[in-house]
Write a protein that holds these residues in place. Structure first.
Motif, mmCIF file in Angstrom:
data_model
loop_
_atom_site.group_PDB
_atom_site.id
_atom_site.type_symbol
_atom_site.label_atom_id
_atom_site.label_comp_id
_atom_site.label_asym_id
_atom_site.label_seq_id
_atom_site.Cartn_x
_atom_site.Cartn_y
_atom_site.Cartn_z
ATOM 1 N N UNK A 35 -41.260 -9.292 8.039
ATOM 2 C CA UNK A 35 -40.399 -8.135 7.797
ATOM 3 C C UNK A 35 -38.950 -8.451 8.151
ATOM 4 N N UNK A 36 -38.734 -9.153 9.245
ATOM 5 C CA UNK A 36 -37.375 -9.534 9.638
ATOM 6 C C UNK A 36 -36.775 -10.517 8.634
ATOM 7 N N UNK A 37 -37.590 -11.444 8.165
ATOM 8 C CA UNK A 37 -37.108 -12.407 7.173
ATOM 9 C C UNK A 37 -36.733 -11.692 5.870
ATOM 10 N N UNK A 38 -37.508 -10.673 5.508
ATOM 11 C CA UNK A 38 -37.210 -9.921 4.286
ATOM 12 C C UNK A 38 -35.847 -9.233 4.393
ATOM 13 N N UNK A 39 -35.540 -8.693 5.577
ATOM 14 C CA UNK A 39 -34.226 -8.072 5.784
ATOM 15 C C UNK A 39 -33.121 -9.113 5.624
ATOM 16 N N UNK A 40 -33.350 -10.306 6.156
ATOM 17 C CA UNK A 40 -32.309 -11.350 6.102
ATOM 18 C C UNK A 40 -32.016 -11.779 4.680
ATOM 19 N N UNK A 41 -32.976 -11.590 3.764
ATOM 20 C CA UNK A 41 -32.781 -12.004 2.375
ATOM 21 C C UNK A 41 -32.043 -10.952 1.539
ATOM 22 N N UNK A 42 -31.882 -9.764 2.081
ATOM 23 C CA UNK A 42 -31.183 -8.704 1.343
ATOM 24 C C UNK A 42 -29.696 -9.019 1.249
ATOM 25 N N UNK A 43 -29.103 -8.667 0.115
ATOM 26 C CA UNK A 43 -27.707 -8.991 -0.120
ATOM 27 C C UNK A 43 -26.932 -7.745 -0.567
ATOM 28 N N UNK A 44 -25.674 -7.686 -0.181
ATOM 29 C CA UNK A 44 -24.814 -6.577 -0.597
ATOM 30 C C UNK A 44 -24.745 -6.525 -2.119
ATOM 31 N N UNK A 45 -24.859 -5.328 -2.660
ATOM 32 C CA UNK A 45 -24.850 -5.140 -4.103
ATOM 33 C C UNK A 45 -26.229 -5.120 -4.716
ATOM 34 N N UNK A 46 -27.256 -5.358 -3.909
ATOM 35 C CA UNK A 46 -28.619 -5.437 -4.419
ATOM 36 C C UNK A 46 -29.208 -4.057 -4.711
ATOM 37 N N UNK A 47 -28.749 -3.025 -4.005
ATOM 38 C CA UNK A 47 -29.355 -1.706 -4.105
ATOM 39 C C UNK A 47 -28.365 -0.688 -4.670
ATOM 40 N N UNK A 48 -28.876 0.401 -5.219
ATOM 41 C CA UNK A 48 -28.019 1.382 -5.890
ATOM 42 C C UNK A 48 -26.969 1.974 -4.958
ATOM 43 N N UNK A 49 -27.322 2.172 -3.686
ATOM 44 C CA UNK A 49 -26.376 2.834 -2.785
ATOM 45 C C UNK A 49 -25.182 1.954 -2.441
ATOM 46 N N UNK A 50 -25.266 0.655 -2.725
ATOM 47 C CA UNK A 50 -24.109 -0.220 -2.500
ATOM 48 C C UNK A 50 -22.939 0.164 -3.395
ATOM 49 N N UNK A 51 -23.215 0.877 -4.485
ATOM 50 C CA UNK A 51 -22.142 1.317 -5.375
ATOM 51 C C UNK A 51 -21.183 2.278 -4.661
ATOM 52 N N UNK A 90 -22.289 6.216 6.943
ATOM 53 C CA UNK A 90 -23.474 7.000 7.260
ATOM 54 C C UNK A 90 -24.267 7.426 6.039
ATOM 55 N N UNK A 91 -23.578 7.688 4.937
ATOM 56 C CA UNK A 91 -24.274 8.083 3.713
ATOM 57 C C UNK A 91 -25.101 6.921 3.169
ATOM 58 N N UNK A 92 -24.538 5.727 3.238
ATOM 59 C CA UNK A 92 -25.279 4.557 2.770
ATOM 60 C C UNK A 92 -26.454 4.250 3.683
ATOM 61 N N UNK A 93 -26.262 4.458 4.982
ATOM 62 C CA UNK A 93 -27.319 4.140 5.933
ATOM 63 C C UNK A 93 -28.546 5.023 5.750
ATOM 64 N N UNK A 94 -28.346 6.324 5.470
ATOM 65 C CA UNK A 94 -29.502 7.197 5.294
ATOM 66 C C UNK A 94 -30.226 6.860 3.997
ATOM 67 N N UNK A 95 -29.468 6.539 2.946
ATOM 68 C CA UNK A 95 -30.095 6.142 1.687
ATOM 69 C C UNK A 95 -30.867 4.840 1.856
ATOM 70 N N UNK A 96 -30.297 3.917 2.608
ATOM 71 C CA UNK A 96 -30.946 2.627 2.887
ATOM 72 C C UNK A 96 -32.233 2.842 3.665
ATOM 73 N N UNK A 97 -32.196 3.735 4.666
ATOM 74 C CA UNK A 97 -33.373 4.012 5.482
ATOM 75 C C UNK A 97 -34.495 4.581 4.624
ATOM 76 N N UNK A 98 -34.182 5.559 3.784
ATOM 77 C CA UNK A 98 -35.195 6.169 2.923
ATOM 78 C C UNK A 98 -35.737 5.163 1.912
ATOM 79 N N UNK A 99 -34.856 4.337 1.368
ATOM 80 C CA UNK A 99 -35.248 3.380 0.327
ATOM 81 C C UNK A 99 -36.307 2.401 0.832
ATOM 82 N N UNK A 100 -36.177 1.971 2.076
ATOM 83 C CA UNK A 100 -37.080 0.960 2.616
ATOM 84 C C UNK A 100 -38.265 1.550 3.386
#
Length: 284
Positions: free
Chosen positions: A75-91, A99-109
């Motif tokens: 699970x930790x390795x999976x987090x390390x592989x994530x990159x900025x721009x990979x998810x919709x909320x990075x827009x 804070x808005x991005x963090x809550x979306x990120x939390x729900x997404x994962x």
């Protein structure tokens, strides 16, 4: 690479979990730095989420710390592989506050979601009109472009409920939230009709704490409990008028699990809850 000025909550969490493993192994930051042939300051930056850490280094560190929990390591390795721009909320980076991005990120994962809400309808269940009313009421008044961005962002968060396998979502809502007339009768009527429709989804459970409940349930602040891919990555998010905060210490997680259990025990079952929502909607 310079340290990040604004690491995401998930990047910070990766560092926090590595620090926990190091401390549990009674290893010092200096020893960890020696293993990686780097300096102690870099270990501090890694553990604060200010710089990234490769999957290879995570595996070396966790082996050094004597961690045999394969699921946690993966699970930790999976987090390390994530990159900025990979998810919709990075827009929305640079458009909305972190804070808005963090809550979306939390729900997404999240693998599971539990929520306790006392005065407003949970964000993932809100209609556009209802969300617009809430954001238009904040102080200081938002510029039009930020108001529109916040509403759009909130609507897009609900996409997780449309997945082929959405995360199970158990929401406990106080009757007070259903009776608040934010935006007027028509806005609230549409919101309650939408809430009923959402509550009929297989992955969603909506339960109402009625005014007739004689036990006090602490619902002054919205509580979201997001179950991680492994229990060590469970997170509680507490919302507030001037921002939210994330909790990950086991005593805090345990306390909020208990709070949610108490609220659920005091609430009506899903069928009874739909009936009371129907009744309130008809009264409008």
């Amino acid at each position: 690479m310079p340290p990040r000025d604004n690491p995401t909550a998930r990047q910070v969490r990766l560092g926090v979990e590595l620090r926990k493993l190091r401390e549990q192994a009674a290893r010092t930051a200096r020893e960890a730095a020696g293993l990686l042939s780097t300096d102690q300051a870099k270990i501090s930056h890694i553990e604060a989420g200010r710089i990234g850490v490769s999957e290879e280094r995570i595996r070396r560190l966790t082996t050094f710390y004597g961690c045999a929990d394969t699921a946690l390591i993966e699970a930790l390795c999976a987090i390390s592989r994530e990159r900025r721009g990979q998810f919709w909320f990075d827009e929305y980076r640079g458009v909305l506050a972190p804070g808005f991005l963090n809550i979306a990120e939390l729900e997404w994962h999240a693998r599971t979601l539990r929520m306790l809400q006392g005065v407003t309808i949970p964000g993932l269940f809100q209609t556009e009109g209802y969300a617009r009313t809430l954001f238009a009421s904040v102080w200081p008044v938002l510029p039009d472009d930020e108001l529109e961005a916040r509403v759009e962002h909130r609507m897009r968060r609900a996409a997780i409920l449309d997945r082929e396998e959405p995360p199970p979502f158990e929401a406990v809502i106080h009757e007070a939230a259903l009776r608040m007339r934010f935006g007027g009768r028509e806005v609230v009527r549409k919101q309650l009709q939408h809430l009923i429709a959402v509550s009929e989804r297989p992955a969603v459970s909506v339960r109402v704490v009625p005014f007739t409940c004689e036990d006090f349930i602490e619902v002054t602040q919205p509580v979201l409990y997001a179950g991680g891919i492994v229990p060590q990555l469970d997170t509680v998010q507490i919302d507030g008028a001037f921002g939210g905060r994330f909790l990950d210490a086991e005593p805090e997680l345990r306390k909020h699990r208990r709070l949610l259990d108490i609220a659920e025990a005091a609430s009506l079952d899903p069928a009874e809850s739909r009936q009371i929502i129907h009744r309130i909607a008809r009264e409008l």
